[in-house]
Design a protein around this motif. Sequence first.
Motif, PDB file in Angstrom:
ATOM      1  N   LEU A   1       0.941  -1.154  -0.076  1.00 18.53           N
ATOM      2  CA  LEU A   1      -0.024   0.300   0.068  1.00 18.53           C
ATOM      3  C   LEU A   1       1.055   1.375   0.004  1.00 18.53           C
ATOM      4  O   LEU A   1       0.645   2.334  -0.635  1.00 18.53           O
ATOM      5  CB  LEU A   1      -0.781  -0.132   1.315  1.00 18.53           C
ATOM      6  CG  LEU A   1      -1.879  -1.273   1.011  1.00 18.53           C
ATOM      7  CD1 LEU A   1      -3.066  -1.018   2.729  1.00 18.53           C
ATOM      8  CD2 LEU A   1      -3.095  -0.659  -0.081  1.00 18.53           C
ATOM      9  N   GLU A   2       1.726   1.601   0.621  1.00 23.30           N
ATOM     10  CA  GLU A   2       2.943   2.367   1.034  1.00 23.30           C
ATOM     11  C   GLU A   2       3.897   2.366  -0.826  1.00 23.30           C
ATOM     12  O   GLU A   2       3.571   3.724  -0.672  1.00 23.30           O
ATOM     13  CB  GLU A   2       3.935   2.301   2.229  1.00 23.30           C
ATOM     14  CG  GLU A   2       3.416   2.247   3.162  1.00 23.30           C
ATOM     15  CD  GLU A   2       4.263   2.148   4.418  1.00 23.30           C
ATOM     16  OE1 GLU A   2       5.395   2.008   3.714  1.00 23.30           O
ATOM     17  OE2 GLU A   2       3.928   2.160   5.562  1.00 23.30           O
ATOM     18  N   LYS A   3       3.975   1.573  -0.986  1.00 20.07           N
ATOM     19  CA  LYS A   3       4.697   1.770  -2.595  1.00 20.07           C
ATOM     20  C   LYS A   3       3.263   1.705  -3.857  1.00 20.07           C
ATOM     21  O   LYS A   3       4.172   2.476  -4.383  1.00 20.07           O
ATOM     22  CB  LYS A   3       4.938   0.462  -2.787  1.00 20.07           C
ATOM     23  CG  LYS A   3       5.885   0.080  -4.252  1.00 20.07           C
ATOM     24  CD  LYS A   3       6.793  -1.035  -4.473  1.00 20.07           C
ATOM     25  CE  LYS A   3       7.099  -0.562  -5.553  1.00 20.07           C
ATOM     26  NZ  LYS A   3       7.799  -2.467  -6.432  1.00 20.07           N
ATOM     27  N   GLY A   4       2.220   2.144  -3.322  1.00 17.39           N
ATOM     28  CA  GLY A   4       1.415   2.045  -4.505  1.00 17.39           C
ATOM     29  C   GLY A   4       1.173   3.707  -3.959  1.00 17.39           C
ATOM     30  O   GLY A   4       1.451   4.404  -5.336  1.00 17.39           O
ATOM     31  N   ILE A   5       0.590   3.856  -2.838  1.00 15.61           N
ATOM     32  CA  ILE A   5       0.847   5.357  -2.890  1.00 15.61           C
ATOM     33  C   ILE A   5       1.752   6.263  -3.373  1.00 15.61           C
ATOM     34  O   ILE A   5       1.840   7.459  -3.893  1.00 15.61           O
ATOM     35  CB  ILE A   5       0.780   5.691  -1.579  1.00 15.61           C
ATOM     36  CG1 ILE A   5      -0.435   5.126  -0.889  1.00 15.61           C
ATOM     37  CG2 ILE A   5       0.485   7.556  -1.429  1.00 15.61           C
ATOM     38  CD1 ILE A   5      -2.373   5.335  -1.374  1.00 15.61           C
ATOM     39  N   SER A   6       2.974   5.986  -3.296  1.00 14.85           N
ATOM     40  CA  SER A   6       4.720   6.433  -3.356  1.00 14.85           C
ATOM     41  C   SER A   6       4.419   6.530  -5.847  1.00 14.85           C
ATOM     42  O   SER A   6       4.445   6.939  -5.674  1.00 14.85           O
ATOM     43  CB  SER A   6       5.367   5.462  -3.193  1.00 14.85           C
ATOM     44  OG  SER A   6       6.538   6.129  -3.594  1.00 14.85           O
ATOM     45  N   THR A   7       4.255   5.152  -5.655  1.00 14.91           N
ATOM     46  CA  THR A   7       3.899   5.698  -7.242  1.00 14.91           C
ATOM     47  C   THR A   7       2.672   6.282  -7.730  1.00 14.91           C
ATOM     48  O   THR A   7       3.304   7.036  -8.581  1.00 14.91           O
ATOM     49  CB  THR A   7       3.848   3.878  -7.947  1.00 14.91           C
ATOM     50  OG1 THR A   7       4.818   2.966  -7.024  1.00 14.91           O
ATOM     51  CG2 THR A   7       3.183   3.227  -9.431  1.00 14.91           C
ATOM     52  N   ILE A   8       2.034   6.598  -7.220  1.00 15.32           N
ATOM     53  CA  ILE A   8       0.324   7.258  -7.479  1.00 15.32           C
ATOM     54  C   ILE A   8       0.660   8.947  -7.224  1.00 15.32           C
ATOM     55  O   ILE A   8       1.070   9.379  -8.751  1.00 15.32           O
ATOM     56  CB  ILE A   8      -0.792   6.876  -6.600  1.00 15.32           C
ATOM     57  CG1 ILE A   8      -1.271   5.552  -6.655  1.00 15.32           C
ATOM     58  CG2 ILE A   8      -1.462   7.933  -7.041  1.00 15.32           C
ATOM     59  CD1 ILE A   8      -2.594   5.774  -6.526  1.00 15.32           C
ATOM     60  N   SER A   9       2.091   9.216  -6.537  1.00 12.74           N
ATOM     61  CA  SER A   9       2.426  10.480  -6.026  1.00 12.74           C
ATOM     62  C   SER A   9       3.391  10.692  -6.960  1.00 12.74           C
ATOM     63  O   SER A   9       3.962  11.516  -7.634  1.00 12.74           O
ATOM     64  CB  SER A   9       3.248  10.191  -4.518  1.00 12.74           C
ATOM     65  OG  SER A   9       3.659  11.566  -4.241  1.00 12.74           O
ATOM     66  N   LYS A  10       4.532  10.401  -7.703  1.00 13.13           N
ATOM     67  CA  LYS A  10       5.300  10.497  -9.108  1.00 13.13           C
ATOM     68  C   LYS A  10       4.742  10.372  -9.773  1.00 13.13           C
ATOM     69  O   LYS A  10       5.556  10.927 -10.805  1.00 13.13           O
ATOM     70  CB  LYS A  10       6.259   8.839  -8.404  1.00 13.13           C
ATOM     71  CG  LYS A  10       7.444   8.888  -6.915  1.00 13.13           C
ATOM     72  CD  LYS A  10       8.365   7.652  -7.055  1.00 13.13           C
ATOM     73  CE  LYS A  10       8.751   7.676  -6.124  1.00 13.13           C
ATOM     74  NZ  LYS A  10       9.894   5.996  -6.474  1.00 13.13           N
ATOM     75  N   ASN A  11       3.471   9.152  -9.673  1.00 17.19           N
ATOM     76  CA  ASN A  11       2.945   9.682 -11.965  1.00 17.19           C
ATOM     77  C   ASN A  11       2.166  11.137 -11.753  1.00 17.19           C
ATOM     78  O   ASN A  11       2.550  11.663 -13.133  1.00 17.19           O
ATOM     79  CB  ASN A  11       1.986   8.870 -11.280  1.00 17.19           C
ATOM     80  CG  ASN A  11       2.591   7.233 -11.878  1.00 17.19           C
ATOM     81  OD1 ASN A  11       3.744   7.565 -12.286  1.00 17.19           O
ATOM     82  ND2 ASN A  11       2.517   5.746 -11.718  1.00 17.19           N
ATOM     83  N   LEU A  12       1.540  11.244 -10.653  1.00 18.20           N
ATOM     84  CA  LEU A  12       1.139  12.792 -10.326  1.00 18.20           C
ATOM     85  C   LEU A  12       2.423  13.536 -10.289  1.00 18.20           C
ATOM     86  O   LEU A  12       2.380  14.437 -11.546  1.00 18.20           O
ATOM     87  CB  LEU A  12       1.257  13.012  -9.441  1.00 18.20           C
ATOM     88  CG  LEU A  12      -0.871  12.154  -9.064  1.00 18.20           C
ATOM     89  CD1 LEU A  12      -1.345  12.013  -7.746  1.00 18.20           C
ATOM     90  CD2 LEU A  12      -2.152  12.738  -9.623  1.00 18.20           C
TER      91      LEU A  12
END
Length: 297
Positions: free
Chosen positions: A37-48
């Motif tokens: 979950l932490e990695k997923g949110i981090s990925t979303i943040s980087k994509n944004l």
Amino acid sequence: MKTIAVIGAGTMGNGIAHVFAQKDFKVNLIDVSSNALEKGISTISKNLDRMIAKGTSTEEEKANTLTNISTCTSLKDGVTNVDLVVEAASENIDIKLGIFKELEACCAEKTILATNTSSISITQIASATKRPDKVIGMHFMNPVPIMKLVEIIRGYSTSDETTTAIMGLSKQLDKTPTEVNDYPGFVANRILMPMINEAIETLHHGVAGILEIDTVMKLGMAHPMGPLQLADFIGLDVCLSILNVMYDGLKNPKYAPSPLLVNMVMAGKLGVKSGEGFYDYSGNKKAEKISAQFIKG
């Protein structure tokens, strides 16, 4: 529909959560692993951040998108009173049947149950529930925030009402929904995977090397990336799983996976996700170097 649950925080799951949250849906992102979950949110943040750098989004929109996403490790807590569940777990029928059986017990009667499966029968998945009319395939393409297509797959009992709702919802995400029937591989992978498999067989039989095969398809067929690089990007384990589903479901030898693909997956060479496939990704995620195993070969 205003509240969405997404099961699985991996590549597809976090991408699906991203596009819903960006359109101001409230999203519960669910995974048994808090690290995932932490990695997923981090990925979303980087994509944004990439979108902001390209001028297609703003810091305010990024903050709003992230605020719209809640994370949860409990399936029951995450799917209570949501309008739609999108399952994006591993491409494994037993895992999916287990999830949908649990969803049937946890979800409100109104809830539509969608799966992001890329090849497995929607009808079979729906058999784990008492609401097959509300079970549908919603197959996003990777990377989800960029790719416009969503394959909408009707199971044997999927209702017109459910299909209409999901087609409309996909359009709200600025996607292009395309309705297809429930056969192994659907349309996208029924056409794509045999091409990838044939490219692997071409390599396996020594007709040409990795760069040569990919160059022919990029320059000769105007593909944005070669089939071997694309296989690495998708994940060789995912490619193998999809081919096996089509081979088992259609009983046609043309869908039998290449022995080279089978061996690479057994060896843990899965592409980008493992750092090595046909190409070496140890330094970055660009396919710049041929994998050492093929250099030696």
